[in-house]
Design a protein around this motif. Structure first.
Motif, mmCIF file in Angstrom:
data_model
loop_
_atom_site.group_PDB
_atom_site.id
_atom_site.type_symbol
_atom_site.label_atom_id
_atom_site.label_comp_id
_atom_site.label_asym_id
_atom_site.label_seq_id
_atom_site.Cartn_x
_atom_site.Cartn_y
_atom_site.Cartn_z
ATOM 1 N N ILE A 247 0.843 -1.203 0.000
ATOM 2 C CA ILE A 247 0.000 0.000 0.000
ATOM 3 C C ILE A 247 0.874 1.247 0.000
ATOM 4 C CG2 ILE A 247 -1.564 1.347 1.472
ATOM 5 C CD1 ILE A 247 -2.854 -1.345 2.268
ATOM 6 N N SER A 248 1.928 1.239 0.802
ATOM 7 C CA SER A 248 2.824 2.399 0.884
ATOM 8 C C SER A 248 3.399 2.747 -0.479
ATOM 9 C CB SER A 248 3.979 2.112 1.854
ATOM 10 O OG SER A 248 3.524 1.761 3.131
ATOM 11 N N PHE A 249 3.896 1.732 -1.190
ATOM 12 C CA PHE A 249 4.638 1.963 -2.426
ATOM 13 C C PHE A 249 3.769 1.927 -3.674
ATOM 14 C CE2 PHE A 249 8.662 0.177 -0.240
ATOM 15 C CZ PHE A 249 8.947 1.435 0.279
ATOM 16 N N SER A 250 2.467 1.764 -3.523
ATOM 17 C CA SER A 250 1.595 1.734 -4.704
ATOM 18 C C SER A 250 1.726 3.020 -5.501
ATOM 19 C CB SER A 250 0.141 1.531 -4.282
ATOM 20 O OG SER A 250 -0.041 0.266 -3.681
ATOM 21 N N GLY A 251 1.916 2.860 -6.802
ATOM 22 C CA GLY A 251 2.067 4.032 -7.654
ATOM 23 C C GLY A 251 0.817 4.387 -8.421
ATOM 24 N N ASN A 252 -0.207 3.533 -8.359
ATOM 25 C CA ASN A 252 -1.480 3.845 -9.006
ATOM 26 C C ASN A 252 -2.618 3.232 -8.205
ATOM 27 O OD1 ASN A 252 -1.522 1.113 -9.698
ATOM 28 N ND2 ASN A 252 -0.911 1.459 -11.815
ATOM 29 N N LEU A 253 -3.832 3.555 -8.601
ATOM 30 C CA LEU A 253 -5.002 3.111 -7.828
ATOM 31 C C LEU A 253 -5.192 1.600 -7.871
ATOM 32 C CD1 LEU A 253 -7.963 5.652 -8.255
ATOM 33 C CD2 LEU A 253 -6.937 4.834 -6.133
ATOM 34 N N ILE A 254 -4.908 0.978 -9.021
ATOM 35 C CA ILE A 254 -5.098 -0.463 -9.125
ATOM 36 C C ILE A 254 -4.163 -1.203 -8.177
ATOM 37 C CG2 ILE A 254 -4.766 -2.449 -10.651
ATOM 38 C CD1 ILE A 254 -7.387 -1.091 -11.136
ATOM 39 N N THR A 255 -2.899 -0.808 -8.159
ATOM 40 C CA THR A 255 -1.942 -1.442 -7.251
ATOM 41 C C THR A 255 -2.377 -1.247 -5.807
ATOM 42 O OG1 THR A 255 -0.199 -0.929 -8.851
ATOM 43 C CG2 THR A 255 0.493 -1.618 -6.663
ATOM 44 N N PHE A 256 -2.797 -0.036 -5.489
ATOM 45 C CA PHE A 256 -3.283 0.247 -4.138
ATOM 46 C C PHE A 256 -4.450 -0.665 -3.790
ATOM 47 C CE2 PHE A 256 -6.080 2.301 -1.143
ATOM 48 C CZ PHE A 256 -5.217 2.813 -0.181
ATOM 49 N N LEU A 257 -5.386 -0.831 -4.718
ATOM 50 C CA LEU A 257 -6.569 -1.660 -4.464
ATOM 51 C C LEU A 257 -6.179 -3.106 -4.191
ATOM 52 C CD1 LEU A 257 -9.690 -1.927 -4.488
ATOM 53 C CD2 LEU A 257 -9.516 -2.410 -6.934
ATOM 54 N N VAL A 258 -5.231 -3.639 -4.959
ATOM 55 C CA VAL A 258 -4.808 -5.033 -4.780
ATOM 56 C C VAL A 258 -4.264 -5.255 -3.371
ATOM 57 C CG1 VAL A 258 -3.105 -6.756 -5.498
ATOM 58 C CG2 VAL A 258 -4.370 -5.456 -7.224
ATOM 59 N N PHE A 259 -3.354 -4.402 -2.936
ATOM 60 C CA PHE A 259 -2.763 -4.577 -1.611
ATOM 61 C C PHE A 259 -3.747 -4.224 -0.497
ATOM 62 C CE2 PHE A 259 1.203 -4.295 -4.094
ATOM 63 C CZ PHE A 259 1.853 -5.420 -3.612
ATOM 64 N N TYR A 260 -4.641 -3.276 -0.779
ATOM 65 C CA TYR A 260 -5.643 -2.891 0.216
ATOM 66 C C TYR A 260 -6.576 -4.059 0.513
ATOM 67 C CZ TYR A 260 -9.056 0.230 2.494
ATOM 68 O OH TYR A 260 -9.894 0.843 3.390
ATOM 69 N N GLU A 261 -6.985 -4.782 -0.531
ATOM 70 C CA GLU A 261 -7.858 -5.935 -0.320
ATOM 71 C C GLU A 261 -7.083 -7.097 0.296
ATOM 72 O OE1 GLU A 261 -10.795 -5.553 -0.319
ATOM 73 O OE2 GLU A 261 -11.536 -4.351 -1.970
ATOM 74 N N LEU A 262 -5.813 -7.244 -0.065
ATOM 75 C CA LEU A 262 -4.987 -8.275 0.564
ATOM 76 C C LEU A 262 -4.895 -8.036 2.066
ATOM 77 C CD1 LEU A 262 -2.988 -10.665 0.418
ATOM 78 C CD2 LEU A 262 -1.175 -8.990 -0.029
#
Length: 520
Positions: A136-151
């Motif tokens: 979540i910290s290193f996510s560079g876009n919304l999709i990456t953020f969403l993947v780790f957020y749901e994980l």
């Protein structure tokens, strides 16, 4: 300036954020199959990964903050959309908090869970939780953020349910319902926004195309903003989405510390900062008219959480409602949209983490050593457990906002930011919150230090483990070092980041750098 990053080949720079994520993921994969009696190996894997991550963060700070390096990795994920990991100052700020507290919480958890069952399962999911947080910290876009957020939702459920009691299973189910509901709202918001403007990369001032969407289609833009912030507000425990948090306090003390100080709650509020600053941008958010409602919601949550904390007698529930209040300081700061207030909000990500993890470490110590779970059971505990009580006192005074603690720095910045904003009334919210903080923390401090041990119920005095009794004082108990050292470390850091706030690379200076980068 010559930095650690300049000593390695340029082609290896994009691997740095990947390595940071893989460290805790590899630890989890290695830990899950270990038998329960592999105590040293499990501890060694945990501690090695945690120490390496802290060292990498320390090495990155001068390069990212002073030299402007932005290591980035991307890989195809969906058609036209990549998974992007990028190290920017805000990402490093949050990742630094998670790395440091992962190390200290691991040390604490190793002592806390000694003799309990399912340790490999616990530490495996514990490492996965940190993997999701760093992602979540290193996510560079919304999709990456969403993947780790749901994980993060998936891997924290077993931690909340770890004890397997009816109460813990019920709390875990409620947490999962809240978190999945919030995650669904974020998913809908991300998909809807992507349909309008394409893949959404985080960018200073707002993602490309979002400002045009706000100007041309304000209604869907407003609904998308509400979906994103509302979904993130579940984990951030914004009112009225906070109901899961006090119930989750049935989890082991290391999990409570992780939930409140760095992982779940902080992931939510970190996401709100990203949406406001790097997806919509403050100008587009102002045009939508969402800043003042967000400010009012944060102000109400601050006062509501403090009031509810005042009503709790159970220590961990009092701390839980305190978190509901304190985390909203971050939202309050960024919603005022000036450098002073934004600095105060961003720095509170770290300051609140240090103070709150100290308090939960101490709460766990009190519960394990003298079986104290309520405020009344802490009467005279300062004589029985002086070092633990001292650490708790530092954390409590920090939450109130007294100098020279980290909490004073945060509240000073927020107060001066409020006076420089269009909403000077926020200063009275801060004053009211501090008074309420004092009302629910000072009685605990008084009970620790100013109640005669002779006034304590004899059954309470004998409730500690007889093996920990110290012969020099029949009332004194031995405070386990594996639990005490992390608590004292974070208490000392709570003082040091307050005293050294003006030093280069102190949290306050990095937060100011982030705020100036966003607001100019």
């Amino acid at each position: 300036m010559v930095t650690w990053l300049e000593q390695i080949p340029a082609e290896l720079l994009p691997a740095i954020p990947v390595v940071m994520v893989l460290l805790s993921l590899t630890a989890a994969v290695a830990i899950f199959p270990l038998p329960e009696n592999s105590v040293r190996l499990r501890a060694g894997i945990n501690l090695t990964a945690a120490v390496v991550k802290v060292l990498l963060i320390i090495a990155l700070v001068p390069a990212v903050v002073a030299d402007g390096a932005r290591p980035e990795f991307s890989a195809p994920f969906l058609p036209g959309i990549d998974l992007v990991l990028r190290v920017d100052p805000l990402a490093l700020f949050f990742a630094g908090l998670s790395a440091l507290l992962w190390l200290l919480t691991t040390i604490y958890a190793l002592g806390y869970l000694r003799g309990s069952k399912n340790k490999s399962r616990f530490f495996g999911f514990f490492s996965l939780c940190v993997t999701a947080t760093v992602g979540i910290s290193f996510s560079g876009n919304l999709i990456t953020f969403l993947v780790f957020y749901e994980l993060l939702t998936v891997v924290t459920y077993p931690l909340v349910a770890h004890w397997g009691t009816p109460a813990s299973l019920r709390a875990a189910r409620i947490y999962l319902r809240y978190a999945l509901g919030g995650g669904l709202a974020v998913l809908v918001g991300v998909v809807w926004l992507t349909m309008y403007v394409g893949p959404v990369d985080f960018a200073d001032g707002g993602a490309e195309g979002v400002a045009e969407l706000v100007g041309s289609n304000p209604v869907p833009a407003l609904l998308i903003f509400v979906l994103l912030v509302g979904g993130l507000g579940v984990k951030a425990a914004l009112f009225p989405l906070h109901g899961w948090l006090p119930l989750a306090m049935v989890a082991p003390a290391p999990v409570s510390a992780l939930l409140h100080a760095v992982a779940v709650v902080k992931a939510g509020v970190f996401g709100i900062v990203r949406v406001l600053h790097d997806v919509f941008g403050v100008d587009a958010a102002a045009e939508l008219g969402v800043l003042t409602p967000l400010l009012i919601l944060a102000a109400f949550t601050i006062l509501y959480g403090s009031y509810q904390a005042l009503r709790q007698q159970e220590i961990k529930k009092r701390l839980a409602y305190s978190t509901v209040s304190q985390v909203s300081y971050v939202v309050l700061g960024v919603a005022m949209v000036n450098v002073l207030a934004t600095t105060g909000g961003v720095v509170h990500l770290v300051h609140q983490g240090l103070m709150k993890v100290t308090l939960f470490f101490c709460a766990g110590l009190f519960a394990e050593v003298i079986r104290a779970h309520t405020v009344s059971q802490l009467r005279g505990a300062g004589r029985r457990m002086p070092l633990t009580s001292a650490a708790f006192t530092v954390g409590a005074l920090g939450m109130i906002g007294l100098p020279p603690t980290a909490g004073f720095i945060s509240k000073w910045q927020l107060g001066t930011g409020a006076m420089a904003s269009e909403h000077p009334w926020v200063l009275w919210v801060l004053v009211g919150s501090s008074l309420l903080n004092a009302a629910y923390f000072l009685p605990v401090v008084y009970a620790l230090w100013f109640v005669d041990p002779e006034e304590v119920d004899p059954e309470t005095l004998l409730s500690g483990d007889s093996e920990t009794a110290a012969s020099a004082d029949p009332l004194r108990v031995r405070e386990p070092k594996s639990l005490l050292i992390p608590a004292l470390s974070t208490a000392v850091l709570t003082l040091l980041v307050g005293i050294g706030a003006s030093l280069a690379f102190a949290p306050l200076q990095i937060a100011r750098f982030i705020a100036e980068g966003v607001l100019g």
